[in-house]
Design a protein around this motif. Structure first.
Motif: not given
Length: 427
Positions: A82-83, A149, A184
């Motif tokens: 997510t980062t 990702d 995010a």
């Protein structure tokens, strides 16, 4: 005998941090040409020739390492799904030795299978004059599904840009590594770039220059804001300044060299480099300037307003203006200027304009690391106006900037401390 509270007098705290300097600008900044101020808390690590042996870099920390003349060194990154992660390498070629104009540093972030997520290169330029340059690469969570990702192990790979070029330095280079993480957004966030922006260059800021000595590295960069700032720069020297730029604001910078310069005739075709870096040390823009002993002036190309959505623009220069924080102006005077004009300082003036109304920043779903890297605080603005370092504290800053002598400052501080103690002692 002076009594020191906490080991440092109030007026000395900012100076110890490398932010507050009050010496005459035209005498040249403190620091020897060719030196670089590494982060004091930088941990020494060795780069691995094989990814399997790479040491881990933690977000928010600074590291010091060595870049060999040939070959690629690797460092490990453990990332979630997510980062965003931004990694930079600042290389410091040894002074006193020429090198190739196309040499520099190349960085890339790669996944566990060796596929590149992002790469960037910064070259020395400036006639091959050795000086610090930085490049960055990122692991960015893409709106379109990407192999980069996934959560897992990634690697930062660093190498020389052109070690085999004619005149390239054969020596290993010292290097500073930093990593910054960005969480995010809450919700979906922008789906397209902001679009058109004001690209018309404004008139340079005018007025009486204020003397402000530049720092010797990113962590010692001197805070400046809108205004006219003057210093002296010696051949082979690199000066670092930082400008707080908030969400929705545009940064404009003009540099003046000379006026008048040292006595003697001559001409240096590549005399000055001025580079702009974003808060994660991503290269934004640069300019070069010749010098013949007469006053010269040149401006950086206009840049868009700082906006989170800039990252969606296909142009890399717009994409790097993706977050608020301290933007770094790095000025280097090539060593060859000394051949015709001597090794004395040349007057350097920065004319800085920050325009546009401050807008609300993005709503992150978590915390950036470091916590304050993409924000501009009141202390940041005070430091830029007064020459201190954000975080000094209002009482310390007012004493340091008020021109109070050491004895008077100490008495004033003790008076404030006494009142605080008495108030706390009341029932």
């Amino acid at each position: 005998m002076a009594v020191v509270l906490g080991g440092v007098l109030p007026g000395q705290q900012a100076a110890a941090a490398g932010g507050f300097r009050s010496g005459p600008g035209d005498a040249g900044s403190s620091g020897t040409p060719g030196t670089y101020a590494f982060a004091e808390d930088a941990r020494r690590v060795d780069g691995a020739m094989s990814p399997a042996d790479a040491v881990e870099l933690e977000p928010g920390r600074s590291y010091r390492s060595t870049l060999p003349a040939t070959g690629t060194v690797h460092y490990r990154l453990e990332l979630d799904d997510t980062t965003n992660l931004y990694a930079s390498a600042t290389v410091v070629p040894p002074p006193g030795r020429g090198t190739s104009v196309i040499d520099g540093v190349r960085v890339s972030v790669r996944d566990s299978e060796g596929r590149s997520c992002d790469a960037d290169t910064s070259s020395l330029g400036s006639g091959g004059s050795p000086h610090p340059v930085a490049a960055w690469a990122m692991r960015e969570i893409s709106p379109r599904r990407s192999p980069c990702d996934d959560a897992g192990t990634y690697y930062l790979a660093v190498e020389r840009a052109a070690p085999e070029a004619k005149g390239a330095s054969p020596d290993p280079w010292e290097m500073e590594l930093t990593t910054v993480s960005e969480p995010a957004l809450e919700g979906t966030g922008p789906t397209r770039a902001p679009g058109e922006w004001n690209s018309a260059p404004p008139e340079p800021v005018t007025g009486q220059p204020e003397r402000r000595a530049g720092g010797a590295g990113f962590t010692e960069a001197t805070a400046v804001g809108q205004g006219v700032w003057r210093d002296g720069i010696r051949p082979g020297q690199t000066l670092f300044y930082k400008v707080p730029v908030d969400w929705g604001q545009q940064l404009y910078a003009t540099v003046d060299l000379g006026g008048p310069g040292p006595a003697g005739g001559g001409f240096a075709a590549a005399a000055l480099d001025l580079d702009l870096y974003n808060p994660a040390r991503g290269h934004v823009e640069d300019l070069g300037m010749s010098y013949n002993g007469e006053p010269k002036s040149k401006s950086l190309a206009p840049l868009p307003e700082v906006a989170h959505g800039n990252r969606l623009d296909p142009g890399r220069q717009t994409g790097v203006m993706r977050f608020a924080g301290s933007y770094y102006l790095v000025a280097h005077l090539t060593a060859e200027v000394a051949d015709d004009f001597g090794d004395g300082p040349v007057p350097l003036t920065l004319r800085i304009r920050v325009s546009g109304a401050v807008q609300e920043g993005p709503r992150y779903a978590g915390q950036t690391v470091p916590a304050d890297v993409f924000t501009v605080t009141g202390e940041d603005r005070d430091a830029a106006a007064g020459g201190g370092t954000a975080g000094d504290g209002a009482a310390y800053r007012s004493l340091a900037l008020g021109g109070i002598g050491t004895g008077s400052a100490l008495l004033a501080w003790l008076g404030v401390w006494t009142m605080v103690v008495r108030r706390r002692a009341r029932p």
